[in-house]
Design a protein around this motif. Structure first.
Motif, short mmCIF file in Angstrom:
data_model
loop_
_atom_site.label_atom_id
_atom_site.label_comp_id
_atom_site.label_asym_id
_atom_site.label_seq_id
_atom_site.Cartn_x
_atom_site.Cartn_y
_atom_site.Cartn_z
N TYR A 193 35.73 -29.93 -27.86
CA TYR A 193 35.96 -31.37 -27.96
C TYR A 193 36.65 -31.63 -29.28
O TYR A 193 36.18 -31.18 -30.33
N GLU A 243 33.25 -43.09 -35.79
CA GLU A 243 33.41 -43.20 -34.34
C GLU A 243 33.93 -41.91 -33.74
O GLU A 243 33.46 -41.48 -32.67
N ARG A 268 31.12 -39.40 -33.67
CA ARG A 268 30.15 -39.76 -32.64
C ARG A 268 30.64 -39.35 -31.25
O ARG A 268 29.86 -38.82 -30.44
N ARG A 269 31.90 -39.55 -30.98
CA ARG A 269 32.44 -39.18 -29.68
C ARG A 269 32.24 -37.69 -29.40
O ARG A 269 31.83 -37.30 -28.31
N ALA A 307 30.08 -35.61 -30.97
CA ALA A 307 28.64 -35.31 -30.95
C ALA A 307 28.00 -35.73 -29.63
O ALA A 307 27.17 -35.00 -29.08
N ASP A 308 28.39 -36.88 -29.10
CA ASP A 308 27.83 -37.34 -27.83
C ASP A 308 28.15 -36.39 -26.69
O ASP A 308 27.30 -36.15 -25.82
N GLU A 309 29.34 -35.84 -26.67
CA GLU A 309 29.71 -34.90 -25.62
C GLU A 309 28.96 -33.57 -25.77
O GLU A 309 28.60 -32.94 -24.79
N ILE A 321 25.98 -32.99 -27.02
CA ILE A 321 24.51 -33.00 -26.94
C ILE A 321 24.00 -32.29 -25.68
O ILE A 321 22.95 -31.66 -25.70
N ASN A 322 24.74 -32.36 -24.61
CA ASN A 322 24.32 -31.73 -23.36
C ASN A 322 25.10 -30.46 -23.05
O ASN A 322 25.00 -29.93 -21.94
N PHE A 342 24.12 -36.15 -36.86
CA PHE A 342 23.58 -35.86 -35.54
C PHE A 342 22.80 -34.54 -35.60
O PHE A 342 23.33 -33.53 -36.07
#
Length: 148
Positions: free
Chosen positions: A9, A50, A53-54, A56-58, A60-61, A84
């Motif tokens: 990512y 931002e 975060r984008r 890190a959000d991807e 996490i899983n 994070f």
């Protein structure tokens, strides 16, 4: 890192768009699965928290994924990404730094400073980050658990 299986990512603020697009092109040509998480127009302003975060959000899983975050000086995205719990991010300016940080600290996100790094050096640094293994000896695993 398995080039065809794991995702990378990548995101950048407005100052890092050019470097991000270059890395996407080069890493994709090298066989990596690259996911563009950011803006593609340097005139579109976006804050570095931002973009961190984008990514890190991807991630996490997706424990096998890696991330690359880019801003002008690299420090902002590094700080934001490390907020994070599942992210271990360092700014690297050279391939040897990226290899050492993977080897010793199992970093999963690379921060780059678009103002300070040559695109070819950035590609070499990203490749070192992606291809270097973590040396999972007891003391290094213990330290990572302590910070997590």
């Amino acid at each position: 890192m398995n080039k065809s299986m794991s995702k990378i990512y990548i995101s950048a603020d407005h100052r890092g768009v050019g470097l991000k697009l270059y890395l996407i092109e080069m890493l994709s040509a090298a066989g990596y699965r690259v996911v563009n998480m950011g803006i593609d127009d340097p005139k579109t302003m976006i804050d570095f928290p931002e973009i961190a975060r984008r990514v890190a959000d991807e991630m996490i899983n997706d424990q096998s994924a890696r991330g690359i975050v880019i801003c002008g000086v690299g420090a902002g995205v590094q700080i934001a990404a490390n907020r994070f719990r599942h992210i271990r991010c360092t700014r690297c300016d050279r391939p040897d730094q990226a290899r050492a940080d993977r080897h010793h600290d199992d970093i999963n996100v690379l921060a780059l400073a678009s103002d300070d790094i040559d695109p070819e050096v950035a590609m070499l640094t990203a490749t070192a980050f992606l291809e270097s293994p973590f040396e999972a000896i007891e003391r290094r695993v213990r330290r990572i658990k302590e910070i997590s």
